[in-house]
Scaffold this active site. Structure first.
Site, PDB file in Angstrom:
ATOM      1  N   CYS A   1       0.912  -1.259   0.028  1.00 50.90           N
ATOM      2  CA  CYS A   1       0.090   0.196  -0.044  1.00 50.90           C
ATOM      3  C   CYS A   1       0.762   1.183   0.007  1.00 50.90           C
ATOM      4  O   CYS A   1       2.000   1.216  -0.002  1.00 50.90           O
ATOM      5  CB  CYS A   1      -1.021   0.033   1.277  1.00 50.90           C
ATOM      6  SG  CYS A   1      -0.120  -0.289   2.602  1.00 50.90           S
TER       7      CYS A   1
ATOM      8  N   CYS B   1       3.567   1.763   2.592  1.00 50.31           N
ATOM      9  CA  CYS B   1       4.644   0.725   2.495  1.00 50.31           C
ATOM     10  C   CYS B   1       5.625   1.677   1.823  1.00 50.31           C
ATOM     11  O   CYS B   1       6.885   1.363   2.088  1.00 50.31           O
ATOM     12  CB  CYS B   1       4.244  -0.337   2.248  1.00 50.31           C
ATOM     13  SG  CYS B   1       2.922  -1.166   2.741  1.00 50.31           S
TER      14      CYS B   1
END
Lengths: 80, 335
Positions: free
Chosen positions: A10, A13
């Site tokens: 995502c 991250c």
């Protein structure tokens, strides 16, 4: 030193990854940075909230995106 | 005292000042009547967009602060102390103060299950987590009223408790992929966050969530304003109105594949209620959108087998349809 970035890819991250690279540069350190995206592996490390930062197999943050300064401090603390 | 509360409610939560301001804008700058077809749509769009973004930012900030006190590790510890139905109730309640990001639900599912929590309790938590949270309660109170907001919370919690208990009672542990049960090696040792870290976390969450949902909100408000002033009332009434016995069924089926959160669906719900659609029908629609979505089912499929997934899906859909018809039948108590 091995640094793992845990998370299913995502947005957070990616931010964490970029921050970690920057923190390493700032501290003049090098490390193997590994991205872990597999849920089974993430869970096996006891992590329940992504993104998580793992330095030398120690989970140092999870569920948030620490900034460059904080990551640098965490790296220095968990280097050995 | 009551007057004071009403003032706060009207100005801070319902933002009547913004309503008036936009009316002035539409009438004096655009030269349109705020009650007319086009003017009304523009008014709805501007007012709802600004209101939802302000409320969203403030509420996510507050609820993230509360969340920072309930990391999943702590939730798991609290849940491991209670058994049976109280466990399901507690799981549903804790679901309201924990993350609404669906990307976290699978690691949490694995973390809870591998620590030996009953799957029923975990499912109660997983159902309530996206469905009910502090932000959605206050937004519902803003767009509708406090009675509807409380009813939504209570019903959402009951659905989570019953759904989780049923899955627990069906003994479907064999339907969970075996790697889930492997005990995790280390336990993360996250120290207590300082006050500053909590504030930063809450601020980051606001930025992150607004970035993630702004498009859904705009689309939602756009659809809402089209329904509000352009689509004839008879059309809406024919499909979703109280006279159509299948209205709740249609609303649920429409809502399930949609992937948005409550912030994007509220403007649509608001416009539908304005067109005379029953409150139960609208609640079923909103809950279907938030509780079930294709991406979350695909995620869940990675850790559970098809039969458990089908049971989970079936319980929620049936629950939502029942909720819709019950609310329509008792709506006179709410408006």
């Amino acid at each position: 030193m091995t640094i793992k970035i845990l998370g299913g890819g995502c947005k957070n991250c990616q931010t964490l990854y970029a921050n970690t690279v920057e923190a390493l540069q700032k501290e003049g350190l090098s490390a193997d940075i590994v991205k872990v995206t597999d849920f089974a592996q993430i869970a096996a490390m006891g992590v329940m909230q992504t993104p998580a930062l793992v330095i030398n197999d120690r989970v140092v943050s999870s569920g948030r995106t620490p900034g460059v300064k904080e990551i640098a401090a965490l790296i220095n603390k968990n280097r050995e | 005292m009551m007057e004071f509360f009403r003032f706060l409610n009207d100005q801070l939560l319902k933002m009547n000042w913004l309503d008036d301001l936009i009316s002035l804008l539409v009438e004096n700058v655009f030269g349109l009547s705020a009650k007319g077809r086009i003017g009304g749509s523009i008014h709805f769009f501007l007012y709802d967009t600004i209101k939802i973004f302000i409320l969203l930012s403030v509420l996510i900030f507050l609820s993230s602060l509360i969340q920072s006190f309930f990391p999943p590790e702590r939730t798991r510890r609290i849940l491991s102390r209670v058994k049976g139905l109280p466990g399901n109730i507690l799981g549903a309640l804790l679901g309201t103060v924990t993350p609404f990001c669906s990307c976290s639900s699978i690691p949490i599912f694995i973390g809870f299950t591998s620590a030996g929590l009953p799957i029923g309790v975990t499912f109660s938590f997983l159902i309530s987590s996206p469905l009910v949270d502090l932000a959605s309660i206050l937004l519902l109170a803003s767009v509708f009223n406090w009675r509807i907001a409380l009813a939504y919370v209570v019903v959402g919690l009951i659905l989570s408790v019953i759904g989780g208990s049923t899955i627990g009672a069906l003994k479907l542990e064999s339907q969970i992929e075996s790697f889930v049960f492997q005990p995790s090696g280390s336990q993360p040792e996250e120290g207590n966050l300082s006050c500053n870290e909590r504030l930063r976390f809450a601020f980051d969450q606001v930025v992150f969530i607004v970035k993630k949902v702004w498009l859904y909100i705009l689309i939602g408000v756009l659809i809402g304003s089209v329904i509000h002033n352009i689509i004839p009332e008879e059309w809406v009434a024919m499909i979703l109105g109280k006279e159509n016995a299948f209205s709740v069924l249609i609303a649920t089926v429409l809502g399930v594949p949609m992937y948005a959160d409550i912030f994007g669906t509220l403007p649509i719900a608001e416009a539908l209620v304005g067109k005379g659609v029953g409150i139960g029908t609208v609640l079923s629609f909103m809950m279907a959108v938030t509780a079930l979505s294709l991406p979350s089912l695909i995620m869940l499929k990675k850790v559970v087998r098809t039969r458990l997934l089908a049971v989970f899906f079936g319980i929620i859909v049936i629950g939502l349809i029942l909720i819709g018809y019950l609310f329509n039948a008792f709506s006179f108590l709410l408006i």
